[in-house]
Design a protein around this motif. Structure first.
Motif, short mmCIF file in Angstrom:
data_model
loop_
_atom_site.label_atom_id
_atom_site.label_comp_id
_atom_site.label_asym_id
_atom_site.label_seq_id
_atom_site.Cartn_x
_atom_site.Cartn_y
_atom_site.Cartn_z
N PHE A 1 2.40 -17.38 -2.39
CA PHE A 1 1.73 -16.14 -2.02
C PHE A 1 2.51 -15.01 -2.69
N PRO A 2 1.83 -13.95 -3.18
CA PRO A 2 2.54 -12.91 -3.94
C PRO A 2 3.73 -12.31 -3.19
N MET A 3 4.88 -12.34 -3.84
CA MET A 3 6.09 -11.69 -3.35
C MET A 3 6.37 -10.54 -4.32
N LEU A 4 6.03 -9.33 -3.93
CA LEU A 4 6.08 -8.20 -4.86
C LEU A 4 7.51 -7.78 -5.21
N ASP A 5 8.49 -8.26 -4.45
CA ASP A 5 9.87 -8.00 -4.82
C ASP A 5 10.57 -9.29 -5.25
N ASN A 6 9.83 -10.13 -5.94
CA ASN A 6 10.40 -11.33 -6.56
C ASN A 6 11.55 -10.90 -7.47
N GLY A 7 12.72 -11.44 -7.24
CA GLY A 7 13.89 -11.00 -7.98
C GLY A 7 13.86 -11.30 -9.46
N TYR A 8 12.93 -12.17 -9.89
CA TYR A 8 12.86 -12.55 -11.31
C TYR A 8 11.74 -11.81 -12.06
N ILE A 9 10.94 -11.03 -11.33
CA ILE A 9 9.78 -10.41 -11.96
C ILE A 9 9.72 -8.92 -11.61
N TYR A 10 9.63 -8.09 -12.64
CA TYR A 10 9.44 -6.65 -12.44
C TYR A 10 7.95 -6.39 -12.23
N PRO A 11 7.55 -5.89 -11.05
CA PRO A 11 6.12 -5.63 -10.82
C PRO A 11 5.63 -4.45 -11.65
N ILE A 12 4.40 -4.54 -12.13
CA ILE A 12 3.79 -3.50 -12.96
C ILE A 12 2.51 -2.97 -12.32
N HIS A 13 1.62 -3.88 -11.93
CA HIS A 13 0.32 -3.49 -11.37
C HIS A 13 -0.22 -4.67 -10.58
N SER A 14 -1.07 -4.40 -9.60
CA SER A 14 -1.66 -5.48 -8.81
C SER A 14 -3.07 -5.11 -8.37
N LYS A 15 -3.83 -6.14 -8.04
CA LYS A 15 -5.23 -5.95 -7.64
C LYS A 15 -5.63 -7.10 -6.71
N LEU A 16 -6.50 -6.80 -5.74
CA LEU A 16 -6.96 -7.79 -4.78
C LEU A 16 -8.49 -7.79 -4.77
N SER A 17 -9.09 -8.98 -4.80
CA SER A 17 -10.55 -9.10 -4.74
C SER A 17 -10.92 -10.17 -3.71
N ALA A 18 -11.97 -9.90 -2.94
CA ALA A 18 -12.44 -10.84 -1.92
C ALA A 18 -13.89 -11.23 -2.21
N TYR A 19 -14.17 -12.52 -2.07
CA TYR A 19 -15.50 -13.09 -2.34
C TYR A 19 -15.91 -13.94 -1.14
N ARG A 20 -17.22 -13.95 -0.83
CA ARG A 20 -17.66 -14.77 0.30
C ARG A 20 -19.16 -15.01 0.30
N ASP A 21 -19.56 -16.06 1.00
CA ASP A 21 -20.90 -16.21 1.55
C ASP A 21 -20.73 -16.95 2.87
N GLU A 22 -21.80 -17.48 3.41
CA GLU A 22 -21.69 -18.09 4.75
C GLU A 22 -20.85 -19.36 4.76
N LYS A 23 -20.73 -20.02 3.63
CA LYS A 23 -20.00 -21.29 3.59
C LYS A 23 -18.65 -21.20 2.88
N ARG A 24 -18.51 -20.22 1.99
CA ARG A 24 -17.35 -20.21 1.10
C ARG A 24 -16.62 -18.87 1.14
N TRP A 25 -15.32 -18.93 0.92
CA TRP A 25 -14.53 -17.70 0.79
C TRP A 25 -13.47 -17.89 -0.28
N VAL A 26 -13.15 -16.79 -0.95
CA VAL A 26 -12.07 -16.77 -1.94
C VAL A 26 -11.37 -15.41 -1.85
N LEU A 27 -10.06 -15.45 -1.87
CA LEU A 27 -9.25 -14.24 -1.96
C LEU A 27 -8.40 -14.36 -3.22
#
Length: 244
Positions: A30-56
């Protein structure tokens, strides 16, 4: 005739969603925005769904000095859901490489590949050439404190591209649909939110953002996303990112 009956029971719950996110956090996928090995630059979150399925889907664009140069500049896609082909979280196939040298010169120093080549005038971003900005005042005006007097590090340079080049840094719809069902509707998109401090063992299920997003996915009602915390997903809030 509608394929789904209006009386059909929802096939997943907010609790199930949060359980999957917590499991990934415990597995460090799961995203760790203060990962000691990676300098964060930009991030984005998208959510998708219908009655049977979901994706984050959470995109984390960053620079890994272990990768170095263009190999270290990636958009890492973290994909969660009940209708994805991969294991929830992320894997090597979910790294998008965004930049490359232009034909005229190397973008970064040849020895360590962690700072701009002072002679480089252009670079390729998503295959398109654009001019490199070496003006230190440009970065300072964006609140990017340059660590060295005579160098501009890769992560400082890349942070200078935000927000003007955000769309180039983010995954395309084609790249996303290669990884999630092509017919699954998008219900929400965020470029800032209140993210859990995973490095200090905070789980998504205890975080307001993901509690609310799980309810949005469960119900299809975006009104359940009503945050009271200020967003902290910007790189400035995670100074330990890349510090190891």
């Amino acid at each position: 005739m509608n394929h789904y009956s209006s009386e059909k029971k929802q096939e997943y719950s907010a609790q199930e969603i949060l359980k999957q996110l917590d499991q990934c956090a415990e597995n460090f996928t799961f995203p760790m925005l203060d990962n000691g090995y990676i300098y964060p630059i930009h991030s984005k979150l998208s959510a998708y769904r219908d009655e049977k399925r979901w994706v984050l889907l959470i995109e984390v664009i960053g620079f890994s000095y272990r990768g170095g140069g263009h190999n270290g500049i990636t958009n890492c896609l973290h994909i969660f859901g009940n209708s994805i082909a991969t294991i929830p979280g992320t894997d090597n196939a979910n790294f998008l490489y965004l930049t490359d040298n232009s034909p005229e010169s190397l973008t970064f120093d040849e020895e360590y590949m962690e700072s701009l080549n002072p002679q480089a005038k252009t670079m390729l971003l998503r295959g398109e050439e654009f001019r490199i900005n070496h003006n230190r005042e440009f970065y300072l005006k964006k609140g990017i404190e340059l660590e060295e007097e005579n160098e501009i590090y890769v992560w400082e340079f890349m942070r200078g591209l935000v927000p003007e080049y955000n769309k180039k840094l983010e995954a395309t719809d084609l790249e996303i649909r290669e990884r999630i069902p092509s017919d699954l509707p998008k219900i929400m998109e965020l470029t800032e939110w209140y993210h859990p401090d995973c490095a200090n063992s905070e789980l998504p299920s205890t975080n307001e953002t993901f509690q609310q997003l799980a309810k949005v996915l469960e119900t299809g009602e975006t009104v359940f996303y009503n945050p009271t915390h200020k967003p902290n997903s910007h790189w400035k809030h995670w100074p330990d990112g890349g510090s190891l």
